[in-house]
Motif scaffolding. Structure first.
Motif, mmCIF file in Angstrom:
data_model
loop_
_atom_site.group_PDB
_atom_site.id
_atom_site.type_symbol
_atom_site.label_atom_id
_atom_site.label_comp_id
_atom_site.label_asym_id
_atom_site.label_seq_id
_atom_site.Cartn_x
_atom_site.Cartn_y
_atom_site.Cartn_z
ATOM 1 N N GLN A 104 6.052 5.778 14.291
ATOM 2 C CA GLN A 104 4.702 5.208 14.186
ATOM 3 C C GLN A 104 4.002 5.637 12.916
ATOM 4 O O GLN A 104 3.322 4.852 12.256
ATOM 5 C CB GLN A 104 3.879 5.591 15.418
ATOM 6 N N PHE A 105 4.167 6.910 12.548
ATOM 7 C CA PHE A 105 3.573 7.345 11.284
ATOM 8 C C PHE A 105 4.134 6.524 10.145
ATOM 9 O O PHE A 105 3.431 6.133 9.221
ATOM 10 C CB PHE A 105 3.869 8.828 11.038
ATOM 11 N N HIS A 106 5.451 6.300 10.205
ATOM 12 C CA HIS A 106 6.082 5.568 9.126
ATOM 13 C C HIS A 106 5.529 4.150 9.044
ATOM 14 O O HIS A 106 5.322 3.619 7.952
ATOM 15 C CB HIS A 106 7.598 5.529 9.342
ATOM 16 N N ASN A 107 5.272 3.545 10.205
ATOM 17 C CA ASN A 107 4.649 2.220 10.191
ATOM 18 C C ASN A 107 3.332 2.244 9.465
ATOM 19 O O ASN A 107 3.040 1.410 8.613
ATOM 20 C CB ASN A 107 4.398 1.742 11.637
ATOM 21 N N TYR A 108 2.537 3.257 9.826
ATOM 22 C CA TYR A 108 1.216 3.356 9.191
ATOM 23 C C TYR A 108 1.359 3.452 7.682
ATOM 24 O O TYR A 108 0.664 2.781 6.915
ATOM 25 C CB TYR A 108 0.490 4.593 9.745
ATOM 26 N N PHE A 109 2.297 4.298 7.250
ATOM 27 C CA PHE A 109 2.413 4.485 5.807
ATOM 28 C C PHE A 109 2.944 3.242 5.112
ATOM 29 O O PHE A 109 2.548 2.943 3.979
ATOM 30 C CB PHE A 109 3.301 5.696 5.503
ATOM 31 N N SER A 110 3.838 2.517 5.778
ATOM 32 C CA SER A 110 4.299 1.285 5.120
ATOM 33 C C SER A 110 3.143 0.317 4.947
ATOM 34 O O SER A 110 3.017 -0.329 3.907
ATOM 35 C CB SER A 110 5.397 0.576 5.898
ATOM 36 N N GLN A 111 2.264 0.287 5.962
ATOM 37 C CA GLN A 111 1.099 -0.587 5.817
ATOM 38 C C GLN A 111 0.254 -0.184 4.622
ATOM 39 O O GLN A 111 -0.136 -1.007 3.801
ATOM 40 C CB GLN A 111 0.212 -0.460 7.055
ATOM 41 N N VAL A 112 -0.018 1.125 4.538
ATOM 42 C CA VAL A 112 -0.909 1.584 3.472
ATOM 43 C C VAL A 112 -0.291 1.325 2.108
ATOM 44 O O VAL A 112 -0.946 0.871 1.176
ATOM 45 C CB VAL A 112 -1.201 3.091 3.659
ATOM 46 N N VAL A 113 0.999 1.596 1.997
ATOM 47 C CA VAL A 113 1.637 1.422 0.691
ATOM 48 C C VAL A 113 1.632 -0.032 0.284
ATOM 49 O O VAL A 113 1.333 -0.374 -0.865
ATOM 50 C CB VAL A 113 3.073 1.973 0.709
ATOM 51 N N SER A 114 1.923 -0.919 1.229
ATOM 52 C CA SER A 114 1.935 -2.320 0.815
ATOM 53 C C SER A 114 0.538 -2.820 0.525
ATOM 54 O O SER A 114 0.362 -3.723 -0.283
ATOM 55 C CB SER A 114 2.617 -3.200 1.858
ATOM 56 N N SER A 115 -0.469 -2.207 1.118
ATOM 57 C CA SER A 115 -1.820 -2.657 0.777
ATOM 58 C C SER A 115 -2.216 -2.180 -0.607
ATOM 59 O O SER A 115 -3.082 -2.760 -1.244
ATOM 60 C CB SER A 115 -2.825 -2.158 1.821
ATOM 61 N N PHE A 116 -1.595 -1.118 -1.090
ATOM 62 C CA PHE A 116 -1.982 -0.612 -2.400
ATOM 63 C C PHE A 116 -1.115 -1.138 -3.520
ATOM 64 O O PHE A 116 -1.549 -1.229 -4.650
ATOM 65 C CB PHE A 116 -1.875 0.922 -2.434
#
Lengths: 290, 347
Positions: A104-116
């Motif tokens: 789940q953490f990894h999901n969150y980070f993939s979201q953040v990275v793709s938003s940036f």
């Protein structure tokens, strides 16, 4: 399928991870864990991780992991302003085994990275773990592992996601290596301290080290010649040959004498001028006062 | 560099206690962070572009019984010119002092959340060749030291470090210098009264690096894992940096000399005019004006002179230290070569 990526971690990242572990919150379900974001940049086949910062996170009693997103974004923007060349490349977690929370953490980070990120669709995100529990298996080490999450499955259908381990290298900028050498001296002292050393002492240390290396090489060469059983490493032999060749040609007496004389002359001149400046500065103080 | 204008000094007189701190202790994390920040700016060539040195804030705590200032963490401060990338930032955003101030307080708040020491204890800056004596540095130091007596500035010299010796030095203003800066009076008379020379403006504090136990474990492990890359300081070819530093200090020296000469000449002119007043009078106003002019120009002038002198001194010291080291290296290589020759003639 092995991915060709290597992860090069700078020593600062590891030290920051250890520091954030030491400052972790001691209560709740997130006992003994620290989590944070990794910053760095991508090169061909290599992910360079140069910086990181810790962020607060918790696991609610219901088992749901939560990350303070606002905090993460603020820190990220601050980091971007100071070092625009870096971007978010992953996250770290001080845990020995990967759990379902990691997913789940990894999901969150993939979201953040793709938003940036603005260029590619999904740059690879790295998970770095540091095992701070001195369990039996680690033999007193702090094993560092890096993972990349990839899809896997049969016949082009992704059934599951797997965290694949990646090779980890420790690399640093030039100044970082020098600083690391200095800090490591603190490992040997009782109070875990080092005093900064200037002047001729580091040169003496460097020369001592060189002498040690030379002695080791001599021992090795003697052993190889004597025993005849040890495999002769031809690369080492070639390197030694190179060294001896350069020493023989460059250190020929007349060339070397010239080099030394000229350099000495230059250096003494500069030293003289510098001392002259100092003397002049010292002289002018009483003039000012009068 | 920024100034804490919101912490304006209300009282006219400030009771300056003796600073309690005698040494500065840095955590190894701080050392690595400072070096990484400055080096990565060099690496991407930014320091040439922006024209402002890399700087940041130090946080930590004071151990009063031990007379130590412990610096446990630090963070870099953003520059005033921002390189734009991506759509999030608007074009040409320049951060003014207030903006920087809020950024710093935000960061400190975040430190507090993460259990990191959030008390400001000083700032760090990078300067080549150790010539750190600029007006902004002094101003910032004055600000810090009036708020809490034990603020320090840590100066990092990346050029020296590249050559193999980590160069981190801690400075703070001496008490006398601090008093003078607060009163804003830098005329030659006040300076002479306080007996300040350019060397006694800043005092240096010894720096010690400390590791925690877990860090030690990590470091020893790193020592085993790393491919040993010997630092390049045993090379003989350090002439390039010497040339640069030499030309820099020549310039500094010239500026300092020019300032000093002009100051002396002005004082001479002032004296002459004072002598003239005893003689047949010119109109008093005109003379007073002329008398005032040399005064005003030297108000900030003394400080500049000192700063230039310190800079020139720093360059000179750097040059002399490096030349000493190089001479030592030369002698070493000479003895090695002699030994080689002897073995040749013997064999």
């Amino acid at each position: 399928m092995a991915s060709p990526l290597t992860v090069k971690v700078h020593p600062l990242v590891l030290l920051t991870m250890v520091d954030s572990y030491e400052r972790r919150s001691k209560k709740g379900a997130t006992k003994d864990q620290a989590l944070g974001t990794l910053m760095g940049f991508y090169e061909k086949n290599v992910i360079q991780v140069t910086d990181c910062y810790a962020i607060p996170f918790r696991v609610t009693p219901g088992g749901m992991p939560e990350i303070d997103d606002a905090f993460n974004r603020e820190m990220y923007h601050a980091a971007r302003r100071t070092t625009p060349s870096e971007q978010m490349v992953g996250w770290f977690f001080t845990v020995s085994d990967l759990s379902s929370h990691c997913e789940q953490f990894h999901n969150y980070f993939s979201q953040v990275v793709s938003s940036f990120s603005v260029r590619r669709d999904q740059p690879p995100i790295v998970l770095l773990t540091l095992d701070v529990n001195f369990t039996e298996g680690s033999k007193g080490n702090l094993p560092i592992r890096a993972f990349l999450r990839s899809e896997c499955g049969l016949q082009k259908q992704s059934h599951a996601r797997v965290f694949q381990p990646l090779p980890v290298d420790i690399e640093g900028f030039q100044g970082e290596n020098v600083a690391l050498d200095l800090i490591m001296k603190g490992v040997y002292s009782n109070t875990r301290e080092t005093v900064l050393d200037v002047g001729l002492n580091p040169i003496a240390d460097g020369v001592d080290q060189m002498i040690q290396w030379l002695e080791r090489i001599l021992k090795y060469v003697d052993e190889v010649l004597a025993k005849d059983e040890l495999p002769e490493d031809s690369t080492i032999g070639r390197r030694l040959n190179e060294i001896v060749d350069t020493a023989a040609t460059l250190l020929q007496s007349d060339k070397r004498d010239n080099l030394i004389k000229n350099s000495l002359r230059d250096y003494t001149m500069i030293s003289y001028l510098a001392n002259l400046t100092n003397a002049q500065l010292a002289l002018e103080d009483p003039i000012i006062k009068s | 560099m920024f100034r804490f204008t919101s912490f304006a000094i209300m009282a006219d007189k400030i009771i300056l206690n003796e600073a309690k701190v005698k040494t500065v202790q840095l955590d190894c994390l701080v050392v690595m962070k400072i070096i990484k920040h400055v080096d990565s700016e060099f690496y991407s060539g930014m320091s040439e572009v922006a024209g402002e040195t890399c700087a940041g804030i130090l946080t930590g705590l004071i151990a009063a019984d031990d007379h130590r200032l412990e610096v446990t963490n630090c963070f870099p401060t953003p520059r005033s010119e921002v390189l734009i990338e991506g759509e999030e930032f608007s074009q040409g955003v320049l951060q003014n002092d207030d903006g920087k101030h809020t950024e710093i307080t935000d960061m400190l708040k975040r430190f507090r959340e993460m259990n990191i020491d959030y008390e400001l204890v000083g700032f760090y800056q990078a300067h080549k060749f150790g010539a750190c004596f600029t007006q902004e540095v002094i101003d910032s130091l004055v600000d810090y030291q009036t708020i809490f007596q034990d603020g320090v500035v840590i100066v990092y010299d990346p050029v020296r470090t590249r050559q193999g010796q980590v160069s981190l030095r801690a400075f703070r203003l001496t008490n006398k210098a601090l008093e003078l800066s607060i009163s804003g009076d830098w005329s030659p008379e006040a300076v002479a009264a306080a007996k300040l020379t350019h060397e006694t403006i800043l005092e240096e504090l010894p720096v010690v690096i400390k590791n925690s136990h877990l860090m030690n474990v990590m470091l020893s492990q790193l020592g085993l894992v790393r491919k040993t890359k010997p630092a390049p300081f045993l090379e003989l070819g350090t002439r390039r940096s010497l040339e640069k530093s030499y030309s820099k200090y020549v310039n500094e020296k010239q500026r300092y000399d020019a300032l000093l000469n002009s100051l002396i000449q002005k004082r001479q002119a002032e004296n002459d005019q004072r002598a003239q007043r005893n003689e047949p009078p010119l109109s008093l106003d005109e003379i007073k004006r002329q008398l005032k002019v040399p005064q005003l120009l030297t108000r900030g002038g003394m400080m500049d002179i000192f700063l230039n002198a310190s800079n020139a001194g720093a360059f000179a010291n750097y040059a002399s230290e490096v030349t000493n080291e190089n001479i030592a290296k030369l002698f070493i290589s000479e003895s090695v070569a002699n030994a080689v020759e002897e073995s040749h003639t013997r064999a």
